[in-house]
Design a protein around this motif. Structure first.
Motif, PDB file in Angstrom:
ATOM      1  N   TYR A   1       1.387  16.411   7.639  1.00 12.58           N
ATOM      2  CA  TYR A   1       2.329  17.534   7.761  1.00 12.58           C
ATOM      3  C   TYR A   1       3.080  17.423   9.074  1.00 12.58           C
ATOM      4  CZ  TYR A   1      -0.526  19.695   4.087  1.00 12.58           C
ATOM      5  OH  TYR A   1      -1.190  19.952   2.931  1.00 12.58           O
TER       6      TYR A   1
ATOM      7  N   PHE B   1       4.974  20.114  11.332  1.00 17.61           N
ATOM      8  CA  PHE B   1       5.426  21.496  11.535  1.00 17.61           C
ATOM      9  C   PHE B   1       6.653  21.574  12.433  1.00 17.61           C
ATOM     10  CE2 PHE B   1       2.123  24.277   9.697  1.00 17.61           C
ATOM     11  CZ  PHE B   1       1.193  23.320   9.320  1.00 17.61           C
TER      12      PHE B   1
ATOM     13  N   SER C   1      -5.451  20.775  13.635  1.00 23.00           N
ATOM     14  CA  SER C   1      -4.723  21.921  14.194  1.00 23.00           C
ATOM     15  C   SER C   1      -4.161  21.656  15.584  1.00 23.00           C
ATOM     16  CB  SER C   1      -5.621  23.145  14.208  1.00 23.00           C
ATOM     17  OG  SER C   1      -6.830  22.845  14.837  1.00 23.00           O
TER      18      SER C   1
ATOM     19  N   TYR D   1      -0.884  20.112  15.010  1.00 23.89           N
ATOM     20  CA  TYR D   1       0.066  21.103  14.483  1.00 23.89           C
ATOM     21  C   TYR D   1       0.488  22.089  15.570  1.00 23.89           C
ATOM     22  CZ  TYR D   1      -1.997  19.170  10.232  1.00 23.89           C
ATOM     23  OH  TYR D   1      -2.457  18.325   9.278  1.00 23.89           O
TER      24      TYR D   1
ATOM     25  N   TYR E   1       4.193  22.840  16.305  1.00 25.26           N
ATOM     26  CA  TYR E   1       4.611  24.235  16.179  1.00 25.26           C
ATOM     27  C   TYR E   1       5.302  24.692  17.462  1.00 25.26           C
ATOM     28  CZ  TYR E   1       3.982  29.301  15.374  1.00 25.26           C
ATOM     29  OH  TYR E   1       4.166  30.642  15.198  1.00 25.26           O
TER      30      TYR E   1
END
Lengths: 1096, 476
Positions: free
Chosen positions: A252, A254, A274, A277, A281
């Protein structure tokens, strides 16, 4: 006495006379060059005084001498104990005493992964930060990774192999295990390697070798590898298999997503990668360009991710299908049959999500936290319809971690419990007795299994029921390699020699397979294995390096080898949305439970790490405990305590779900969906007092453990894994339970009891992206003005004091903290603790409001009476703010540490000048000078000063929890920072030791200090780069330009203390009509601006 | 002898002769102590020793044995400190200021009030010492030359001003008190028969012979010391108040603190004087010397200073509200405190310092021994709360809501405070037992001498009344 004195004087006179006498023989000085000294001189003459011989020591003098020498001898005997510093006999390579050596390595514990840099001092690893230069994690870590260095020095880590619970030798257990394995093989029995997700290609190769050694005559192996993660993401793999025929977890991104929709996925804290991410993010959340991503979260618990969302929809876990179905329908991905969306249809966040997803087609990302394959299929369909598979999701470069196979695990465990299981089980990295719903039954069944071996480093829940424990090395002691993403290879290198008599798990497997021999602590078995594999597989696939040695050195140096990634493609979606079986957890009760992992404790691997136990939860601010988070109204209706402090504990509830019953305290939490509760996983470890580390257990007020009736140490919290369940071959992390009030209250240790910002706009400032883009700075970030005879003036121009001479002279260290990119994860807090030897004080002391953290994360919830956090509605008085917290509030995180005020209030009040200002703008604390009046702490408006209430490194209360009271634990202390004694004040120093080191680097290179030379620990680990440190006096520094940004403000600016820390105010990508009305340029400000303009 | 207006109430009741006064005062020292004294002394010793035990535990273990926390760095320690310093104010005010103002009624009470001052300042001075994290470094607060080179104390710090203020105050008070005691010690020296006591009192009396030259010097020194002590009455508590006033904490940062603290100190000091004297008056049969009139006067001082304090409270409350500054809504005098979780402390203050002392406006109550005594205790409690409120309430809700917290005292907090009350009582009981509790020479000067008085004297007393007893070292 007077007699004596005169006597002495008389003697002197004699002496003087004598000198004149001798001068007849020996001239006092030579008057001319011609003069010569008499050639011969007797000793007596030379010594001069004949009379001296006559002088004798009388009785009184003798007694005086005696008295003096006895006193002197006594005093000399009182000397402090000698602490020996033994120099190296042979200086090891790469070690310069007093200088840190950094090693690039890789961290992986089954759930967190990062490329890291390990700081070692004199051969001891003492600090971990992310490797910003290499690796797909780009420097992002999480609090658990930062704190993991402490586990290396855990004194309960196994020091020797164990056989049936007793210490043994490697040769002894090796022969027994090999015998058993061979017997099983001979009987054509089954052997299972029960491990967590293995991301290491070499380890997989080792297991292949192991399999080969124990293959049956027909050639099929008797050995099976079952991978199992405590928190499973099997649903995503299966969904991708169903949707695209690819059993993968995609990559992914972000940062490319303009709209992020998450349904129950805590992607900033624990969900998949995470930390990666978080970084992505954060990159999308800087509004400087006028754009930032829009984040919509649907969830039951107020998660760390949800607290950062622009829009947040509160839904029950059982409504996640409805939310996804409604989004699918809204974006035109088709309707999901059998899902009733009526309950969520009118949710404002849902409408926003659909609108925003459609507006940013393709440049969006929808993620779902459920392990239900059906929900993941709907998610895939939405992303596929929106065209995300070529933009934000890459199926062709998948994540090679999280390999849990839920159905296989379920079957295996049921077989073991039923007595039909394999004859031999080797546990590696997994702790199923603790983490499985039926772990307790598994523990009993394992006793009946012929051969059970654990490769764990601790005698944990699973290992302690195994016949043999062959303790693995700590990650910082061992070589390893990883392949976390298809195109990404990494190496972990040891940063210290094995401390104990342990061996790498891979070596153990190779030895048992008969492929290798034990080589003791200096063993290179696995290292040779890895390098051979890399030579064979890695080196041959690249063309950059001609010889393997260079390739290998470069790989170890960077710790990373990156291969070109396959581009993202959008394969055809082959699944159907109709007739999807939505998994429902069974059970009855009045509450739905959503299980989650905390940023500190995670899945429970680090439950014995005192730094992490003491790290306040970002949202509830509770330390050292496991609890139930509950909606404020639910709590009120049931009569649970809504507010807690030192003397007011939390109400206790009995949770009954199926055949699991336990008690937990209730923490009423704003933002929790009504009818649901949240319970963190990772607690309730070592229920039978297993030796997993000293800090994993409850301690008493004056030290020592709380014991249960069986005289076993009481574990902290309850094991919420028991609430998980297998539903249709998938491990589900929600449950349904009945809650009943139990008797009594439970003491709670919170670092922050106040929940709202009380409308204090000079502390917390926020605006919306719209206002930020359209209006001038003074509307949303107005200057503080003071009325004067000459009209309004800036607070900066009004002062009674002389300006501290740091501006434009030498250095002026400053910090900028971007509140928009800060996600509140708490990595900074742990890094600070690690770098600065911040003491751990334990639950009882935290409960008394005495945590020592130099850096804390203030958390504020929005009140119904505020327009935005910190800004009152017109005419509302503060007194209404606290009790009217919104049901679904926005949240404000604010890292708070010493602001290094140039007009520091603490400095003026210290009676002994123990806290002073440096000529580089730092507020310094001189521990040696401090007498501990605590006046400075009282006078600090930011309340960042911390007092040493006890002698933490020696007082018995802290023996169990404070690493500095542990022979081994003490090795983690940073030698550049003193361990403070009791009775002195301490606080953030801006990592002054690093400032000095940074200056030295520049000096050695004969150049001025530039950005990057000076860093602080908090800055180094921030996954979103929210913290920037630098020299404000350097006009080209980042902190200088940030300090004059439109978003820049200083907390409590109106006090005139002139901090050296600037905050960048928070911008939410959401509409707020009320705020738009409130944030206008006020008349006085306009007048001031006009006046200023005329003057210049 | 001076003349007084006939209508003035006599300051000493009953038909006392000079000799009677000497006997009344010296009797206590010469007689065996009553049982009650031993009982009280034992109790005081036990409490005092318990307090010392708590202090030793505190010093041995750490300040963490108190209930303080990261936000509230001072609580009972400094509350007790300011409370005791405040109590100490009455003695000096009575002996110095009232001396300068020629208030002769002070003479019956000044000796014990001064003793109380000194003991209270002892207790007060202990708190800044033991509240230090590293008491063994306490001498660093003195500007003494040291081996650290140019390291010096921080003259900007009000805490340092405290050091000077308190130490000056204590030394001047002790000297002033002791000078006054010398003639009376001489009287005792001449009266007591036991050799040890005689020896002790003769040492203490510094060879006082009662010559005119001695009296002359005595008067002169007393006046000079009174002049020195008078500004100290105002400076000490002004400086103590600056610990707060010069800080940044909302509620502490207030310009009215110096005069308001001085008034509060006198308020509490007079209350404590009454608490002690009204018991002493009964126990030591001093009814003739400490009269209703004294109580009335003292209560008038209490009304005046209490009024100042009340106005100060109102001002603080008003300014907090009128300023419109958010932070001021949670200071000790604010709506936030009146309705917050410390409401009880707020209202205890209002009740004990304004409402109940308000009863003193009634003359009946003001001049009633029982009422005066009860109200004096209430004021003592109220003034403790005032300091507690200022310190703890202002700190517990200051700038950053994230650090808001409550304070809960520990057993050691309570033990140390009770211990100081015990120690204070020990000192005061010893004082009443071995020291002349009235200033003999001064009291004798205010005996009402008039024709009426002579007429009523029995014949054989005429001789004594002629003032020969004034030279108290020679007679009786």
């Amino acid at each position: 006495m007077s007699n004596n004195t005169s006597k002495v004087i008389a003697n002197n006179k004699d002496m003087a006379n004598n000198t004149t006498n001798t001068s007849s023989k020996m001239p006092e000085y030579f008057e001319s060059r011609g003069e010569t000294a008499p050639k011969e001189q007797t000793v007596a003459e030379f010594l001069g005084d004949d009379k001296l011989r006559e002088s004798s020591t009388d009785r009184r003098d003798f007694l005086k001498f005696l008295g003096f020498s006895v006193a002197a001898a006594t005093l000399a005997a009182c000397e402090a104990p000698v602490i020996k510093a033994i120099p190296y006999v042979n200086k090891p390579e790469n070690v310069v005493p007093g200088e840190a050596t950094w090693y690039a390595s890789t961290y992986y514990d089954g759930s967190s992964y990062a490329s890291i840099l390990v700081k070692t001092r004199e051969g001891r690893p003492i600090f971990i930060k992310g490797n910003a230069d290499y690796g797909m994690t780009a420097g992002a870590i999480n609090p658990q990774i930062a704190a993991s260095v402490l586990s290396l020095y855990d004194s309960e880590r196994l020091k020797n192999p164990l056989a049936s619970g007793a210490e043994s030798t490697w040769s002894a257990i090796d022969s027994k295990i090999t015998d058993s394995l061979n017997r099983i093989k001979a009987n054509n029995g089954k052997i299972v390697i029960f491990s967590n997700s293995i991301a290491s290609p070499s380890t997989l190769a080792v297991i292949e070798d192991f399999k080969k050694s124990f293959s049956s005559v027909e050639g099929t192996s008797n050995v099976e590898l079952v991978q199992y993660d405590a928190v499973s993401y099997n649903g995503i793999r299966k969904a991708n298999e169903a949707s695209f025929a690819m059993n993968v977890i995609p990559d992914y991104d972000f940062s490319k997503a303009e709209t992020i929709v998450s349904v129950g996925a805590d992607f900033l804290n624990g969900w998949l990668l995470s930390n990666v991410y978080s970084k992505q993010y954060g990159a999308g959340r800087n509004p400087k360009s006028g754009k930032m991503s829009k984040h919509i979260q649907f969830e039951a618990n107020l998660s760390l991710t949800g607290s950062n969302a622009d829009f947040r929809g509160m839904v029950k876990p059982s409504q996640y299908p409805a939310v996804l179905a409604a989004i699918a329908e809204g974006v035109g991905a088709g309707s999901v049959s059998g899902v009733d969306t009526s309950a969520v249809k009118n949710n404002a966040a849902l409408k926003e999500a659909i609108k925003s997803l459609l507006a940013s087609k393709g440049k969006s990302l929808v993620v779902c936290g459920s392990n239900d394959v059906s929900l993941q299929i709907i998610t895939n369909k939405i992303n596929h319809t929106l065209g995300c598979y070529t933009e934000t999701i890459n199926l062709n470069n998948p994540i090679q971690m999280f390999n849990s196979e839920d159905d296989k695990v379920e079957k295996l465990v049921n077989d073991i419990i039923a007595g039909k299981g394999p004859q031999g089980i080797i546990f590696y990295g997994a702790n199923p007795v603790y983490t499985l719903p039926n772990g307790a039954a598994l523990a009993k069944a394992l006793a009946k299994t012929e051969l059970t071996v654990s490769l764990a480093s601790w005698a944990d829940e699973t290992a302690s029921v195994c016949k043999f424990i062959a303790p693995d090395l700590h990650a910082l002691e061992s070589w390893n390699d990883y392949n976390p993403r298809k195109n990404h290879y990494a190496i972990a290198q040891p940063t210290i020699k094995p401390i104990h008599n342990t061996a790498s798990a891979q070596e153990s497997l190779l030895v048992w397979a008969g492929v290798a021999k034990r080589a003791g602590r200096e063993s290179k078995v696995y290292f040779d294995y890895i390098s051979a594999l890399w030579e064979k597989e890695g080196f041959t696939r690249q063309t950059k390096y001609a010889d393997f040695y260079t390739f290998w050195s470069k790989s170890v140096h960077d710790s990373v080898v990156e291969m070109p990634a396959d581009a993202a493609t959008s394969p055809a979606f082959v699944a159907s949305l109709s007739g999807l079986p939505i998994k429902k957890v069974s059970g009855s009760g009045n509450f739905e439970i959503e299980l989650y992992t905390k940023s500190s404790i995670g899945t429970g691997i680090h439950a014995a790490n005192p730094w992490l136990q003491e790290m306040p939860d970002p949202l509830t601010k509770v330390t050292w405990d496991n609890y139930v988070t509950m909606n404020l109204k639910d709590a009120e209706a049931a009569g649970y305590n809504r507010k807690m402090d030192q003397e007011h504990g939390a109400s206790v509830v009995t949770i009954k779900a199926g055949n699991v019953t336990f008690d937990l305290p209730v923490i009423p939490t704003p933002g929790q969906m009504q009818g649901t509760i949240g319970i963190a996983l990772g607690y309730g470890r070592a229920e039978n007092g297993e030796k997993i580390g000293k800090a994993a257990f409850k301690t008493k007020e004056y030290g020592g453990y709380e014991m249960n009736d069986a005289n076993v140490r009481q574990s902290i919290g309850q094991n919420a894994y028991r609430l998980t369940s297998f539903v249709g071959g998938a491990l589900m992390f929600d449950a349904i339970a009945t809650l009943t009030k139990a008797d009594g209250t439970y003491p709670i240790a919170m670092t922050q009891t106040q929940r709202t910002a009380m409308g204090r706009n000079s502390i917390t400032k926020e605006t919306t992206l719209d206002i930020f883009n359209k209006k001038q700075k003074e509307a949303y970030n107005p200057p503080h003005l003071v009325e004067s005879v000459e009209g309004p003036q800036s607070i900066h121009d009004i002062t009674l004091w002389k300006e501290h001479p740091v501006e434009n002279v030498g250095h002026r260290w400053g910090m900028s903290i971007d509140l928009n990119s800060c996600i509140g994860c708490g990595s900074c807090l742990i890094a600070c603790q690690s770098e600065n030897n911040v003491p751990v004080v334990g639950k009882d002391e935290v409960r008394r409001g005495r945590e020592m953290h130099w850096l804390r994360l203030d958390r504020y919830f929005k009140s119904e009476n505020e327009v935005a956090i910190g800004l009152n509605k017109k005419g509302i008085e503060d007194k209404y703010l606290e009790d009217n917290i919104e049901d679904n509030p926005t949240v404000f995180f604010m890292p708070m540490m010493c602001q290094h005020c140039n007009h520091a209030p603490c400095e003026t009040v210290c009676p002994v000048a123990a806290t002073t200002h440096s000529n580089e703008g730092l507020n310094q604390m001189v521990y040696n000078r401090c007498i501990g009046t605590r006046y400075c702490a009282n006078n600090c408006p930011y309340k960042v000063r911390r007092f040493n209430w006890f002698n933490y490194p020696s007082y018995k209360k802290f023996t169990e929890i404070n690493p500095s009271q542990d022979e081994l634990g003490r090795m983690v202390l940073n030698p550049d920072v003193v361990v403070r004694t009791r009775g002195v004040m301490e606080k953030c120093s801006f990592c002054v030791q690093k400032v000095q080191a940074g200056k030295l680097v520049a000096k050695k290179e004969s150049r001025p200090v530039k950005d990057g030379d000076v860093t602080t620990a908090c800055q180094e680990v921030c996954p979103t780069n929210a913290i920037v440190v630098g020299d404000w006096n350097d006009p080209s520094s980042a902190v200088r330009s940030l300090s004059s940004e439109k978003r820049s403000y200083q907390a409590l600016e109106e006090l005139g203390v002139k901090p050296n820390v600037w905050y960048q105010l928070k911008v939410r990508n959401a509409d707020n009509k009320e705020l738009e009305k409130a944030q206008v340029v006020e008349e006085a400000v306009a007048h001031f601006l006009k006046h200023n303009e005329e003057n210049h | 002898m001076h003349k007084e207006a006939a209508i003035r109430e006599p300051l000493i009741l009953g038909k006392k002769t000079y000799h009677d006064i000497t006997v009344d005062v010296c009797r206590v020292v010469e007689d065996r102590a009553p049982k009650m004294w031993y009982v009280l002394f034992t109790i005081a010793c036990i409490i005092g020793l318990y307090g010392i035990g708590c202090i030793l535990y505190l010093i041995g273990t750490g300040i963490g044995t108190w209930g303080l926390n990261k936000t509230i760095g001072w609580a009972w320690d400094i509350t007790n400190f300011v409370w005791w310093v405040g109590i100490g104010h009455a003695g000096t005010l009575i002996s110095a200021v009232l001396l300068l103002f020629k208030q002769r009624w002070r003479m019956a009470i000044n000796r014990s009030a001064e003793a109380m001052t000194i003991f209270a300042v002892f207790m007060a001075g202990m708190f800044p010492m033991i509240h230090m994290g590293r008491i063994w470094m306490a001498y660093w607060v003195f500007p003494i030359p040291n081996q650290f080179g140019s390291l010096w104390v921080n003259f900007n710090s009000p805490l340092l001003w405290d050091v000077f203020a308190i130490s000056t105050y204590l030394s001047v008070s002790v000297v002033f008190w002791y000078i006054g005691l010398i003639p009376d010690f001489a009287t005792l020296r001449d009266r007591v028969k036991k050799p040890i006591a005689k020896k002790m009192y003769s040492i203490l009396s510094f060879g006082w012979s009662g010559r005119a030259k001695h009296w002359n010097r005595f008067e002169l020194v007393s006046l000079v010391l009174a002049g020195l002590a008078t500004p100290l009455v105002f400076s000490v508590h002004s400086i103590v108040s600056m610990d707060f006033a010069t800080s940044l904490v909302p509620g502490w940062h207030s310009t009215i603190f110096p005069p308001y603290f001085v008034a509060g100190a006198v308020f509490s000091g007079f209350a404590m004087v009454q608490t002690l004297l009204l018991i002493m008056r009964k126990a030591m049969r001093l009814e003739a010397y400490i009269t209703r009139q004294h109580v009335g006067y003292m209560n008038i001082v209490i009304i005046v200073t209490g009024g100042i304090v009340a106005v100060a409270y109102a001002t603080e409350y008003f300014m907090g509200w009128y300023s419109g500054v958010q932070y001021e809504s949670y200071t000790y005098m604010s709506y936030g405190s009146a309705t917050g979780r410390y409401y009880w402390a707020f209202w205890a203050l209002i009740l004990c310092n304004i409402a109940i002392p308000g009863l003193l406006w009634f003359k009946k109550i003001r001049t009633s021994f029982v009422w005066a005594w009860l109200i004096s205790i209430v004021i003592n409690i109220g003034m403790w709360f005032e300091r507690f409120d200022i310190i703890v309430l202002c700190l517990h809700h200051d700038y950053l809501p994230s650090s808001w917290i409550m304070f809960y005292p520990s057993a050691i907090d309570i033990g140390v405070f009770l211990g100081t009350i015990g120690l204070f009582s020990v000192f005061f009981l010893l004082f009443t037992r071995y020291f002349p509790v009235l200033a003999l020479n001064e009291v004798k000067s205010i005996m009402k001498v008039s024709g009426e008085y002579y007429k009523n004297l029995p014949d054989d007393h005429h001789d004594e009344a002629h003032g020969s007893d004034n030279n108290n070292s020679n007679n009786h």
